[in-house]
Design a protein around this motif. Structure first.
Motif, PDB file in Angstrom:
ATOM      1  N   GLU A   1      41.566  55.553  21.776  1.00  0.00           N
ATOM      2  CA  GLU A   1      40.431  54.647  21.610  1.00  0.00           C
ATOM      3  C   GLU A   1      39.161  55.399  21.244  1.00  0.00           C
TER       4      GLU A   1
ATOM      5  N   ARG B   1      35.038  39.654  20.524  1.00  0.00           N
ATOM      6  CA  ARG B   1      35.108  40.311  21.831  1.00  0.00           C
ATOM      7  C   ARG B   1      34.073  39.733  22.779  1.00  0.00           C
TER       8      ARG B   1
ATOM      9  N   SER C   1      33.984  43.293  27.025  1.00  0.00           N
ATOM     10  CA  SER C   1      35.046  43.100  27.995  1.00  0.00           C
ATOM     11  C   SER C   1      36.120  44.168  27.799  1.00  0.00           C
ATOM     12  N   GLY C   2      36.543  44.777  28.868  1.00  0.00           N
ATOM     13  CA  GLY C   2      37.602  45.775  28.809  1.00  0.00           C
ATOM     14  C   GLY C   2      37.112  47.186  28.525  1.00  0.00           C
TER      15      GLY C   2
ATOM     16  N   MET D   1      47.994  51.284  45.488  1.00  0.00           N
ATOM     17  CA  MET D   1      47.412  51.792  44.255  1.00  0.00           C
ATOM     18  C   MET D   1      46.514  52.999  44.521  1.00  0.00           C
TER      19      MET D   1
ATOM     20  N   LEU E   1      39.390  44.400  45.079  1.00  0.00           N
ATOM     21  CA  LEU E   1      40.210  43.485  45.876  1.00  0.00           C
ATOM     22  C   LEU E   1      40.077  42.040  45.421  1.00  0.00           C
ATOM     23  N   HIS E   2      38.898  41.622  45.058  1.00  0.00           N
ATOM     24  CA  HIS E   2      38.696  40.223  44.679  1.00  0.00           C
ATOM     25  C   HIS E   2      38.811  40.013  43.175  1.00  0.00           C
ATOM     26  N   SER E   3      39.511  40.927  42.493  1.00  0.00           N
ATOM     27  CA  SER E   3      39.708  40.842  41.045  1.00  0.00           C
ATOM     28  C   SER E   3      38.422  40.603  40.276  1.00  0.00           C
TER      29      SER E   3
ATOM     30  N   LYS F   1      41.987  51.338  34.306  1.00  0.00           N
ATOM     31  CA  LYS F   1      41.636  50.870  32.987  1.00  0.00           C
ATOM     32  C   LYS F   1      42.891  50.401  32.257  1.00  0.00           C
ATOM     33  N   ALA F   2      43.977  51.109  32.498  1.00  0.00           N
ATOM     34  CA  ALA F   2      45.217  50.767  31.814  1.00  0.00           C
ATOM     35  C   ALA F   2      45.908  49.563  32.449  1.00  0.00           C
ATOM     36  N   THR F   3      45.747  49.379  33.745  1.00  0.00           N
ATOM     37  CA  THR F   3      46.539  48.343  34.406  1.00  0.00           C
ATOM     38  C   THR F   3      45.758  47.064  34.690  1.00  0.00           C
ATOM     39  N   GLU F   4      44.449  47.144  34.798  1.00  0.00           N
ATOM     40  CA  GLU F   4      43.682  45.945  35.145  1.00  0.00           C
ATOM     41  C   GLU F   4      42.846  45.555  33.934  1.00  0.00           C
ATOM     42  N   ASP F   5      42.712  44.285  33.734  1.00  0.00           N
ATOM     43  CA  ASP F   5      41.867  43.817  32.646  1.00  0.00           C
ATOM     44  C   ASP F   5      40.443  43.784  33.162  1.00  0.00           C
TER      45      ASP F   5
ATOM     46  N   ARG G   1      47.063  46.710  26.018  1.00  0.00           N
ATOM     47  CA  ARG G   1      47.069  46.924  27.465  1.00  0.00           C
ATOM     48  C   ARG G   1      48.295  46.287  28.119  1.00  0.00           C
TER      49      ARG G   1
ATOM     50  N   VAL H   1      38.520  33.997  42.577  1.00  0.00           N
ATOM     51  CA  VAL H   1      37.665  33.795  43.743  1.00  0.00           C
ATOM     52  C   VAL H   1      36.996  32.434  43.602  1.00  0.00           C
TER      53      VAL H   1
END
Lengths: 358, 295
Positions: A15, A32, A60-61, A153, A182-184, A213-217, B12, B22
């Motif tokens: 990237e 985006r 985003s991201g 994790m 925890l609360h996304s 960064k790789a696993t969560e949006d 991804r 939430v």
């Protein structure tokens, strides 16, 4: 654990690798989503302006880094974006909500990892997460499962029942980062996530951040004053004296400084310097016992050097410009100089406060 | 090279950690916040065994050392020792001490940073303050139970109604004192400052409350201070309840348990309890406002 090193090396590097990406990013701007945006953000304390008008868009991201010396206004800016400070002027949106008018909505959609520890040391790791989940209204049905995943994790599942007081600095940081997730949240704010940690722990925190960064949006917005850490970011804003003085990908920033520095040792250094001038038009000189010169795209130049320079070369080193060089190029001083003068300003400020107001 | 042309986001992998939505702020969410803050208070208290014991040292010292020592100087009448007279005040004091310490924990939380974690959460500050006060009240109530348990040592009978009524007043007093402590703690940054202020307030509050003397026939200045002390309105009903179960002459009772009067008007027990409750609610509101303003 085995997967961790692969991630930063893979997607992360590509990237950031070329400026093409930056171009594509700008072209895609319409599509985006913007996660964080600020317009004319100002924070002043009396007649002292800590932040003097900031404009930025974080997509985003993205992993976005704020780089600058202590006292540049990074933490003040991040505090305004996190709704912890009210801006004196300007506006900002985080995850689509206004930081002043929709404070609770912003807070619900962001994770915060503060510079100072904010864990309850007398409670277990698990209990700290539970507290956070309950306060943020994570549905009770998913909270235990989510807690377990987060603890696994950050590699603290085995220690989930231990009091946080018994944890090392790195473990606490990991737990705090995990708690922030925890609360996304849509945006994770990290204020100096590795400050005060030893190099090994710093490296492991970064590998967690890369893995995230790789696993969560998720969009990550962080501040740092370590130059080497800034390079993990997709884009960097360099801050000095309350303003953004540059906003680019690390590669583009470095490219804007220009040339790589090449150092060689040869059998006949004087002859090599002469030939470098004649054949390549390069101005080389001796520095610390090595022939030193600057050239664009150093790694492409080295093969030419070997084939075209009729002097035997014993060693070569190519140094790419660092963000330290970038900071130097934009501000004319190193981060360390800037911090020294910032502490001078602080002293002046204290002295002025001691006197009677004008 | 084609790779770099792709927009950086889509490649991804699917999120490995389940995303959570939430929900918006609801009454249920606020109740949950109150509950978890309350629960944390209890957890912290139970894990701190030293605090459980130290909170009782001072009341016991007052009751037995001061009560027995001074008891040799005064004669209250047949069948009544000074310890027994002090006992209702000690019931109040045990709660006073523990409730203030519970409120003080918010200053620790601020110093150790955890307060920040709570303050940035998307819940009302009122829920946090209320949870903390309720937690503190229950902890202080627990310490109060210990003092109720030693009634026999000072010749107060173990009557179920007496114990229940005393405990009720203790809980209410504990809540009010917690609210009072939180009100102060909202503006205090350091534990040392809080402890100093605590010492400055606790002892005068205790001495002025009529715990150690009847609140009738005092000099005017002392009467005024006595009447504005919230503890007065808890100690007086406690004393009445205890004296209801003692076998003392009417004359002794009239001089030692005369009750509180406002300008000659005898304040009924229910109103006294009401005064404690209203003070508590008022101070809670001030504390909530103070915490809502900060940061």
């Amino acid at each position: 654990m085995a997967g961790i090193p692969a991630v930063p090396g893979g997607a992360g590097r590509e990237e950031g690798a070329g400026r093409l990406v930056a171009v594509a990013t700008i072209a895609d701007e319409e599509q985006r989503a913007v996660a964080v945006s600020a317009r004319g953000l100002v924070k002043s304390y009396g007649d002292i302006q800590a932040v003097r008008g900031i404009d930025l868009d974080v997509f985003s991201g993205e992993t976005f880094g704020f780089l600058g010396p202590n006292g540049a206004g990074k933490s003040t800016t991040i505090s305004m974006l996190c709704t912890l400070l009210t801006p004196s002027a300007g506006s900002a949106q985080v995850a689509g909500f206004d930081v002043v008018r929709q404070r609770d909505d912003v807070r619900r959609h962001i994770g915060l990892v503060f510079q100072d520890q904010t864990l309850d040391g007398y409670l277990s790791a698990q209990m700290n997460l539970r507290l956070h989940g309950e306060l943020y209204g994570v549905p009770a049905s998913v909270l235990p499962e989510r807690t377990e995943r987060i603890l696994k994790m950050v590699g603290l599942w085995d220690r989930r029942k231990s009091k946080v007081n018994t944890f090392s600095g790195g473990m606490r940081r990991r737990l705090e980062i995990g708690r922030g997730l925890l609360h996304s949240p849509r945006v994770l704010f990290l204020d100096e996530p590795t400050v005060g940690l030893d190099p090994q722990t710093r490296a492991s925190i970064w590998s967690y951040i890369q893995e995230l960064k790789a696993t969560e949006d998720i969009t990550m917005f962080m501040t740092t004053h370590y130059m080497d850490e800034a390079e993990y970011c997709d884009r960097i804003a360099i801050m000095d004296d309350g303003r953004i003085i540059a906003l680019e990908t690390p590669e583009a920033l470095k490219a804007s400084v220009g040339k790589d520095r090449i150092r060689i040792t040869t059998d006949d250094d004087a002859k090599a310097i002469g030939l470098l001038g004649e054949r390549f038009g390069l101005e080389a000189n001796m520095s610390e016992g090595e022939v030193t010169f600057s050239v664009e795209e150093g790694e492409h130049f080295v093969p030419r050097l070997f084939s075209e320079l009729p002097v035997a070369i014993r060693s070569v080193s190519v140094a790419r410009p660092t963000l330290d060089d970038v900071f130097m190029a934009y501000t004319g001083r190193t981060i360390r100089d800037a911090e020294a003068s910032a502490s001078d300003i602080n002293k002046q400020m204290m002295a002025r406060m001691g006197r009677r107001p004008r | 090279m084609t790779v770099t042309l792709e927009p950086p986001t889509p490649a991804r992998p699917p999120a490995s950690v389940a995303a959570v939505r939430v929900p918006n702020r609801t009454t249920g969410g606020e109740l949950r916040a109150i509950k978890i803050v309350f629960y944390r208070e209890l957890l912290r208290f139970l894990s701190d065994r030293i605090r459980i014991v130290t909170a009782l040292v001072q009341p016991v010292l007052f009751l037995f050392v001061l009560g027995s020592g001074l008891g040799t100087l005064v004669n209250l009448g047949p069948g009544l020792s000074l310890r027994t007279f002090f006992y209702p005040g000690i019931l109040g004091m045990s709660v006073l001490m523990t409730a203030m310490m519970a409120a003080a924990s918010v200053v620790w939380d601020r110093e150790y940073g955890f307060l920040r974690e709570m303050l940035v959460a998307p819940v009302r500050r009122g829920s946090l303050v209320l949870g903390k006060c309720l937690g503190g009240a229950v902890i202080a109530g627990f310490e109060g139970l210990v003092v109720i348990a030693i009634a026999g040592l000072v010749q107060v009978p173990y009557s179920p109604t007496l114990m229940i009524e005393v405990f009720g007043i203790q809980l209410l007093l504990a809540f009010t004192i917690c609210a009072f402590g939180m009100m102060m703690a909202a503006r205090i940054q350091q534990m040392q400052s809080f402890m100093a202020l605590n010492m400055l307030l606790i002892m005068p509050m205790y001495f002025l409350s009529g715990s150690m003397f009847p609140s009738r026939h005092l000099p005017t200045w002392l009467t005024v201070l006595n009447r504005i002390d919230p503890l007065t309105y808890a100690v007086d009903p406690l004393r009445r309840l205890v004296f209801d179960h003692l076998h003392v002459t009417a004359a002794t009772r009239a001089s030692l348990d005369a009750g509180v009067s406002w300008d000659g008007w005898h304040v009924p027990t229910l109103l006294e309890v009401g005064v404690v409750a209203v003070m508590g609610v008022f101070m809670l509101a001030v504390a909530i406002a103070a915490f809502s303003r900060s940061e």
